[in-house]
Design an enzyme around this catalytic site. Structure first.
Site: not given
Ligand code: ATP
Length: 319
Positions: A11, A72, A103, A125, A127, A129, A171
């Site tokens: 995000g 993503r 995260d 982010t 959040d 979090d 969330r």
């Molecule tokens: P936000 O919480 O603000 O939405 P975020 O970084 O947590 O941000 P996610 O959609 O959870 O957003 O993760 C972003 C991208 O990181 C995923 O689309 C994926 O490409 C990569 N990613 C997440 N988990 C894994 C994993 N276990 N292994 C490899 N890549 C990952």
């Protein structure tokens, strides 16, 4: 280290641009070339990579969103995707990578580290979090957006003597709800980390109504449930005129606050320092206003917690 790459993932959050600017300029300051990777891990796999100059990151410090775009990427979750990504990094001669995101993005960065590739994380982010930092880039701006909206809702709530339920983002983490609720004197704050008793919520509303309160505001983090469902339940049980507002994606956008711009500038530069010092596999954070770093592995395995004292205070102040 001769070339550093930077990407934004997951995000978007206000202040990501200020963080990109900081990474690029700090690298160039140290005579290191900076490369931007577009569309997060998808761009890494596809080789959507471009050299960035000092001017490439000019005039973006005040802008929300991310000039590198974000995505993503399901492909990057696979071993094949991760290998392709590392091949691209090697093809472009990029010796280290700064990942700005939440995260999930850190889980991705950790995969690169496990494959022996130097990556560091910058928490971006709304959040708030992520474990290992008191604040994430974008949280302060999102909070101010929410407060601005609730101030406006409060005007109409008072004029019509209504109860307002406001659903905010979060969330798994209640920080936006808790901080905005405290900043706006909400009657009740419902967050995913704490159980609640609807009868107690209704009693509190009735007590306020009976002592002549002109309005009530209830903040609900999305992880607790739908604001509309909670609004309906309150309407039925308390028999009070209730309206619901879901703030949604406006919380993600907008010009970053000064606090977020400064935080992003400090964290982005610190991330480059970590790579230069060979401290890969770490995330940067801010704790008690000092820049800190932790192993990404530790940060993602620990759950972020809310400030229980603040939650208690919010209840004490809304008796
Ligand atoms: P936000 O919480 O603000 O939405 P975020 O970084 O947590 O941000 P996610 O959609 O959870 O957003 O993760 C972003 C991208 O990181 C995923 O689309 C994926 O490409 C990569 N990613 C997440 N988990 C894994 C994993 N276990 N292994 C490899 N890549 C990952």
């Amino acid at each position: 280290m001769k070339r550093i790459g930077v990407l934004t993932s997951g995000g978007d959050s206000p202040g990501m641009n200020a963080a990109i600017r900081s990474v690029v300029r700090k690298a160039i300051y140290h005579d290191i070339e900076a490369y931007g990777i577009y569309y997060g891990y998808n761009g890494l796999i596809d080789g959507n990579i471009e050299k960035l100059e000092l001017g490439s990151v000019g005039d973006i410090i005040h802008l929300g969103g991310t000039m590198l775009y974000t995505a993503r990427s399901e492909d990057f979750k696979t071993l094949e995707g991760q290998k392709k990504a590392i091949e691209q990094l090697e093809k472009f001669g990029i010796d280290g990578l700064v990942v700005i995101g939440g995260d999930g993005s850190f889980q991705g960065a950790q995969k690169l580290v496990e494959h022996g590739y130097p990556a560091v994380g910058v928490p971006g982010t709304i959040d708030n979090d992520i474990s290992g930092t008191d604040f994430t880039i974008g949280f302060d701006t999102a909070l101010n957006t929410v407060i601005d909206a609730i101030d406006k809702i409060r005007d109409t709530a008072t004029s019509h003597e209504r109860t307002y339920v406001v659903e905010v983002m979060g969330r798994d983490a209640g920080d936006i709800a808790l901080w905005s609720g405290l900043a706006d004197g909400a009657e009740t704050i419902l967050i995913p980390e704490e159980d609640y008793d609807m009868n107690e919520v209704v009693e509190r509303l009735k007590r306020g109504h009976d002592r002549g309160k002109k309005h009530s505001i209830i903040i609900v983090a999305e992880g607790v449930g739908s604001g509309f469902d909670i609004g309906n339940e309150i309407k039925e049980k308390a028999n009070l005129e209730t309206r619901v507002t879901v703030l949604g994606h406006i919380q993600r956008g907008g010009r970053p606050t000064a606090t977020d711009r400064v935080l992003a500038s400090r964290l982005g530069a610190k991330a480059v320092e970590l790579l230069l010092n060979g401290e890969e596999g770490k995330m940067v954070g801010i704790e008690e206003n000092k820049l800190t770093s932790h192993r990404i592995e530790d940060a993602i395995s620990r759950k972020h917690t809310i400030d229980k004292e603040m939650y208690k205070l919010s209840k004490e102040l809304s008796i």
